[in-house]
Design a protein around this motif. Structure first.
Motif, PDB file in Angstrom:
ATOM      1  N   LEU A 130      42.255  29.268  66.554  1.00 49.79           N
ATOM      2  CA  LEU A 130      41.748  30.972  65.693  1.00 49.79           C
ATOM      3  C   LEU A 130      40.848  31.063  65.977  1.00 49.79           C
ATOM      4  N   VAL A 131      39.942  30.604  66.224  1.00 47.96           N
ATOM      5  CA  VAL A 131      38.690  31.987  66.382  1.00 47.96           C
ATOM      6  C   VAL A 131      38.132  32.148  67.793  1.00 47.96           C
ATOM      7  N   ASN A 132      37.178  30.171  68.297  1.00 48.02           N
ATOM      8  CA  ASN A 132      37.279  30.784  69.178  1.00 48.02           C
ATOM      9  C   ASN A 132      37.742  31.661  70.854  1.00 48.02           C
ATOM     10  N   ALA A 133      38.988  30.793  70.585  1.00 50.99           N
ATOM     11  CA  ALA A 133      39.635  31.435  72.442  1.00 50.99           C
ATOM     12  C   ALA A 133      40.063  32.763  72.371  1.00 50.99           C
ATOM     13  N   GLU A 134      39.859  32.854  73.421  1.00 54.98           N
ATOM     14  CA  GLU A 134      39.783  34.861  74.045  1.00 54.98           C
ATOM     15  C   GLU A 134      41.089  34.531  74.575  1.00 54.98           C
ATOM     16  N   TRP A 135      42.152  35.404  73.246  1.00 57.45           N
ATOM     17  CA  TRP A 135      43.774  35.710  73.532  1.00 57.45           C
ATOM     18  C   TRP A 135      43.832  36.587  74.897  1.00 57.45           C
ATOM     19  N   GLU A 136      42.563  37.484  75.580  1.00 57.62           N
ATOM     20  CA  GLU A 136      42.845  38.387  76.191  1.00 57.62           C
ATOM     21  C   GLU A 136      43.569  38.233  77.428  1.00 57.62           C
ATOM     22  N   ALA A 137      43.759  36.468  78.130  1.00 54.06           N
ATOM     23  CA  ALA A 137      44.510  36.758  79.780  1.00 54.06           C
ATOM     24  C   ALA A 137      45.792  36.749  79.150  1.00 54.06           C
ATOM     25  N   VAL A 138      46.135  35.714  78.123  1.00 56.03           N
ATOM     26  CA  VAL A 138      48.083  36.335  77.602  1.00 56.03           C
ATOM     27  C   VAL A 138      47.850  37.357  77.235  1.00 56.03           C
ATOM     28  N   GLU A 139      47.055  38.308  76.289  1.00 54.30           N
ATOM     29  CA  GLU A 139      47.558  39.149  76.077  1.00 54.30           C
ATOM     30  C   GLU A 139      48.395  40.887  76.811  1.00 54.30           C
ATOM     31  N   ARG A 140      46.683  40.329  77.662  1.00 51.05           N
ATOM     32  CA  ARG A 140      47.583  41.820  78.811  1.00 51.05           C
ATOM     33  C   ARG A 140      48.820  41.192  79.811  1.00 51.05           C
ATOM     34  N   ASN A 141      48.955  39.400  80.453  1.00 51.98           N
ATOM     35  CA  ASN A 141      50.104  39.474  81.358  1.00 51.98           C
ATOM     36  C   ASN A 141      50.900  38.846  80.115  1.00 51.98           C
ATOM     37  N   LEU A 142      51.515  39.438  79.338  1.00 49.37           N
ATOM     38  CA  LEU A 142      52.657  39.018  78.195  1.00 49.37           C
ATOM     39  C   LEU A 142      53.742  39.306  79.325  1.00 49.37           C
ATOM     40  N   THR A 143      53.511  40.505  79.530  1.00 52.65           N
ATOM     41  CA  THR A 143      54.954  41.008  80.997  1.00 52.65           C
ATOM     42  C   THR A 143      55.123  39.662  81.957  1.00 52.65           C
ATOM     43  N   LEU A 144      53.970  39.344  82.347  1.00 48.99           N
ATOM     44  CA  LEU A 144      54.188  38.859  82.910  1.00 48.99           C
ATOM     45  C   LEU A 144      54.453  37.303  83.030  1.00 48.99           C
ATOM     46  N   PHE A 145      54.494  36.687  82.285  1.00 49.89           N
ATOM     47  CA  PHE A 145      54.331  35.176  81.730  1.00 49.89           C
ATOM     48  C   PHE A 145      55.789  35.371  81.592  1.00 49.89           C
ATOM     49  N   GLU A 185      57.234  30.208  88.267  1.00 52.51           N
ATOM     50  CA  GLU A 185      58.525  30.524  87.026  1.00 52.51           C
ATOM     51  C   GLU A 185      57.072  29.889  85.593  1.00 52.51           C
ATOM     52  N   PHE A 186      57.547  29.809  84.703  1.00 51.71           N
ATOM     53  CA  PHE A 186      57.146  30.173  83.841  1.00 51.71           C
ATOM     54  C   PHE A 186      55.471  29.708  83.867  1.00 51.71           C
ATOM     55  N   PHE A 187      54.886  28.199  84.313  1.00 52.13           N
ATOM     56  CA  PHE A 187      54.194  27.422  84.375  1.00 52.13           C
ATOM     57  C   PHE A 187      53.166  27.855  85.626  1.00 52.13           C
ATOM     58  N   ASN A 188      53.801  28.425  86.499  1.00 55.57           N
ATOM     59  CA  ASN A 188      52.653  28.909  87.821  1.00 55.57           C
ATOM     60  C   ASN A 188      52.235  30.843  87.743  1.00 55.57           C
ATOM     61  N   VAL A 189      53.145  31.196  86.221  1.00 57.54           N
ATOM     62  CA  VAL A 189      52.271  32.448  85.988  1.00 57.54           C
ATOM     63  C   VAL A 189      51.015  32.595  85.863  1.00 57.54           C
ATOM     64  N   ARG A 190      50.013  31.164  85.348  1.00 56.75           N
ATOM     65  CA  ARG A 190      48.840  31.030  84.956  1.00 56.75           C
ATOM     66  C   ARG A 190      48.019  31.269  86.265  1.00 56.75           C
ATOM     67  N   SER A 191      48.804  30.638  87.296  1.00 60.91           N
ATOM     68  CA  SER A 191      47.695  30.923  88.895  1.00 60.91           C
ATOM     69  C   SER A 191      48.013  32.587  89.494  1.00 60.91           C
ATOM     70  N   LEU A 192      49.088  33.167  89.242  1.00 57.84           N
ATOM     71  CA  LEU A 192      49.116  34.390  89.414  1.00 57.84           C
ATOM     72  C   LEU A 192      47.556  35.301  88.057  1.00 57.84           C
ATOM     73  N   VAL A 193      47.671  35.112  86.723  1.00 50.91           N
ATOM     74  CA  VAL A 193      46.375  36.076  85.955  1.00 50.91           C
ATOM     75  C   VAL A 193      45.432  35.128  86.199  1.00 50.91           C
ATOM     76  N   HIS A 194      45.166  33.819  86.813  1.00 47.35           N
ATOM     77  CA  HIS A 194      43.575  33.379  86.877  1.00 47.35           C
ATOM     78  C   HIS A 194      43.312  33.743  88.380  1.00 47.35           C
ATOM     79  N   GLY A 195      44.744  34.518  89.246  1.00 45.06           N
ATOM     80  CA  GLY A 195      44.212  35.213  90.959  1.00 45.06           C
ATOM     81  C   GLY A 195      43.181  36.510  90.218  1.00 45.06           C
ATOM     82  N   GLN A 196      43.579  37.395  88.795  1.00 42.53           N
ATOM     83  CA  GLN A 196      43.391  38.347  88.405  1.00 42.53           C
ATOM     84  C   GLN A 196      41.834  39.116  88.321  1.00 42.53           C
ATOM     85  N   PRO A 197      40.767  39.385  88.753  1.00 40.63           N
ATOM     86  CA  PRO A 197      39.112  39.585  88.956  1.00 40.63           C
ATOM     87  C   PRO A 197      38.632  38.745  87.719  1.00 40.63           C
ATOM     88  N   ASP A 198      39.437  39.430  86.241  1.00 41.38           N
ATOM     89  CA  ASP A 198      38.733  39.533  85.407  1.00 41.38           C
ATOM     90  C   ASP A 198      38.334  37.734  84.788  1.00 41.38           C
TER      91      ASP A 198
END
Lengths: 260, 463
Positions: free
Chosen positions: B52-67, B410-423
């Motif tokens: 609720l406080v510390n997590a940075e959800w931006e990676a999920v927010e910006r890649n929701l469509t990707l997930f 697939e769903f889990f591996n989308v993470r590797s796409l997300v974490h391939g992004q520079p940000d």
């Protein structure tokens, strides 16, 4: 019955009253090395009620289970309504269509309602339309006096009611012969009567019946003949009055002294 | 049963009484409570702090469509948008039909029955609905809201089938199957063998719906049924030769969309296959028995991950030259074959649990051996193994994440796409993991709950 010669012939297991619907000739049955049936010769006439009694393990149940081929006999002939049982599955099916069976443990289908239990075989085996099968089933359920339970599941009924449904289920195939394998042995005492009453009515209605039972009152009241078995053999056969008042064999006397 | 009975008094504890009887009933429990309570409170505090406080959800927010849809072509996105309401409509029709026929049966048998209501459905699927709400919370535009709203309305519309008279409900299952096929083909297109899939579904519908009980059965009925199947199949074929929509093949699907499809197809296909294997293993024919036993023991002795690799590389040697099965098709085949072996063993357990008297009773009535299996043995055996089978299907659903080692996103591996992004190369790994885990959990939990429900419902009357 007063005729001396009839009485004599009638005490012979191989002679039926009238023409025979079931005939067994020299039937042997083995479970591994154990011989469950030894040279069984027997005939049952149309509309005759034969009660089979004997100590447990004497082969009574095996005998009637051979008649509808739930058990395979190794030697001898079994003929039901002119059809000789062979390994041919069509032959077996044909015999089973003509013989209804009622088990000690009811064996109702718990996943089906009472009505579906009764209509299952007429619809599947006799290809009856649903409406016709249900009409027939209700007739049979009325005959065993539980039409009001038709929509319930077997698990909702008492033991006596379940056994009566099982009888209705067998009757719905309109069999020529009914086999009863200790139908009241798994019932509480107060429920035995309701099942026996149905069986008495059935016998009075002219059904051919072979009944394995320990209910001597039923044997006395309804049986045309009583067959006593021990160790896989038919020891003695006779009319009920002859059998219970005047048995000839020592084994029979011993057995009767133990249970009466 | 008609006599009035007073329900037993249930002692309800509140406040201190509850604490005393549940946390400190005796010395040992008290010690356990004193030791565990701080640990639980502290980890709860840390989890809450992170989420609720510390997590940075931006990676999920910006890649929701990707997930959700992964690398699915963006210009074809309307297909996915169209698929959702179609499925919602199908689900509504299916649930409506199921609940109304269950209710009819219960009323006939004189058993208590709870009427399914939309609120009851929310309670049943709360984990999935909660996950959808999380997705909406992360959404940056209003579009997802429209899609969800449209789907909810479609579901409610489909559910209205419940209110129709019983004779219309017969059509419920056919309608549902047709909508599912339509939803699938909106994405996959109508070319190739798509017509065959539709023709099979329509054909089954035509077969069951024509010449029902009211018409006297006989050769006329069979002729009518066969005729209906042929006519509808030809019509479907003609229709599909007119509409030729190339669609997007499943080799281009990814994200949660792919995960759900792979799981659903593998579950649907593995069930009948496993059933056949279980029956074959108990068959009287030694050759058949040997074949089934060999298959089951071989598959169960090899890790799934090895089978998946074999499906990609070794299968080339077995397939006819020039056959071009996509790696997704092969993966679905492997998941199906793998799960079927386990389903076979589970079903075999169920078959063995049935008392022999059931088969004997069926035989004594003159039923043929196949009828005994179909009408008496299987319905009871399958009921007995629902929990184990659903457990296997939940495993399958989660194991689809292994597709990531085959470079399928697939769903889990989308993470590797997300974490391939520079940000997000080094940050937010924990956040995306939590997000993906919650997604899997929501679906798996709903499956588990549905299995428990089904179990409870089917036990009724079968005591």
């Amino acid at each position: 019955m007063n005729d001396e010669s009839t009485q004599q012939v009638y005490a012979d297991a191989t002679k039926a009253k009238g023409d025979a619907i079931i005939e067994l000739e020299g039937v042997d049955k083995f479970f591994g090395d154990f011989q469950a049936l030894k040279d069984i010769n027997m005939a049952v006439g149309r509309q005759e009620v034969v009660v089979v009694i004997g100590p447990s393990g004497s082969g009574k149940s095996t005998l009637i289970r051979c008649i509808n081929h739930l058990e395979t006999h190794e030697r001898g002939r079994i003929v039901v309504d002119g059809i000789e049982l062979s390994e041919d599955i069509r032959n077996i099916q044909e015999v089973r269509r003509e013989t209804g069976m009622v088990f000690q443990s009811f064996n109702l289908f718990p996943h089906l309602t009472v009505l579906d239990n009764v209509t299952l075989a007429p619809r599947q085996v006799r290809n009856m339309a649903k409406a016709d099968a249900e009409e027939l089933a209700m007739k049979q359920l009325t005959r065993v006096k539980i039409p009001e339970q038709a929509r319930k599941y077997p698990g909702q009924l008492s033991g006596g009611q379940q056994q009566r449904v099982a009888i209705a289920r067998a009757l719905a195939m309109q069999p020529k012969v009914m086999l009863f394998d200790e139908p009241t042995s798994a019932l509480d005492p107060e429920m035995i009567k309701e099942v026996l009453d149905v069986m008495v009515e059935l016998a009075e209605g002219g059904m051919t019946m072979i009944v394995v039972t320990h209910e001597m009152s039923f044997a006395r009241a309804v049986a045309n003949r009583v067959v006593f078995m021990a160790d896989g053999e038919i020891v003695e056969v006779g009319t009920p009055e002859h059998f219970f008042t005047n048995p000839e064999e020592d084994r029979t006397k011993l057995f009767l002294s133990q249970i009466l | 049963m008609t006599a009035t009975t007073t329900p037993p008094l249930v002692k309800r504890l509140t406040g201190i009484g509850w604490v005393r009887s549940n946390l400190f009933p005796n010395v040992w429990s008290s010690i356990l409570t004193i030791l565990l309570l701080p640990v639980l409170l502290y980890s709860g505090y840390r989890a809450g702090l992170f989420l609720l406080v510390n997590a940075e959800w931006e990676a999920v927010e910006r890649n929701l469509t990707l997930f959700m849809q992964g690398t699915f072509p963006r210009d074809q996105q309307w297909r996915l948008v169209a698929q959702l309401p179609l499925f919602a409509l199908a689900l509504g029709a299916g649930l409506g039909t199921a609940s109304s026929s269950a209710q009819d049966r219960a009323i006939e048998a004189g058993l208590p029955h709870e009427r399914t209501s939309p609120i009851g459905i929310v309670r049943r699927f709360w984990s999935v609905i909660g996950f959808v709400l999380v997705l909406l919370y992360f959404a940056s535009t209003a579009n997802p809201w429209f899609v969800v709203l449209g789907s909810v309305l479609a579901f409610l519309l489909g559910f209205q089938i419940r209110g129709l008279p019983a004779r219309f409900r017969l059509y419920g299952w056919s309608l549902m199957s047709l909508l599912l096929v339509a939803g699938f083909q909106v994405v996959s297109g109508t070319t190739g063998r798509a017509w065959l899939v539709t023709a099979i579904v329509v054909g089954i519908g035509a077969w069951t719906l024509t010449g029902s009980e009211r018409i006297v059965p006989g050769w006329r009925t069979w002729a009518l049924k066969t005729g209906a199947v042929i006519v509808t199949s030809v019509l479907v074929f003609l229709l599909y030769s007119v509409i030729t929509d190339p669609g997007v093949g499943w080799d281009k699907w990814s994200g949660l969309h792919l995960t759900l499809w792979v799981s659903a197809l593998a579950i649907i296909l593995s069930f009948p296959f496993g059933l056949i294997m279980a029956l074959a293993r108990r068959s009287g024919l030694p050759a058949l028995r040997l074949l089934a036993t060999t298959y089951i023991e071989l598959i169960r002795g090899v890790p799934l991950i090895a089978l998946l690799f074999m499906g990609q590389y070794v299968a080339l040697f077995f397939l006819p030259a020039g056959s071009s099965l996509s790696s997704i098709s092969r993966a679905i085949a492997v998941f199906t074959l793998f799960t079927a072996a386990y389903v076979a063993e589970i079903v075999r357990g169920g078959l063995q649990s049935l008392p022999p008297g059931q088969t004997e009773a069926g035989q004594a009535l003159g039923l043929t051996p196949p009828s005994v299996i179909r009408l008496i043995v299987l319905p009871q055996a399958l009921r007995a193994v629902i929990p184990a089978m659903v457990g296997q299907f939940i495993s399958l659903f989660k194991d689809t994440s292994l597709l990531s080692i085959l470079a399928i996103f697939e769903f889990f591996n989308v993470r590797s796409l997300v974490h391939g992004q520079p940000d997000f190369r080094v940050v937010a790994h924990a956040e995306t993991l939590v997000f993906v885990a919650v997604g899997y959990w929501a679906v798996a939990f709903a499956m588990s709950r549905e299995s428990q429900r089904l179990e409870g419902r089917l036990r009724v009357g079968a005591a």
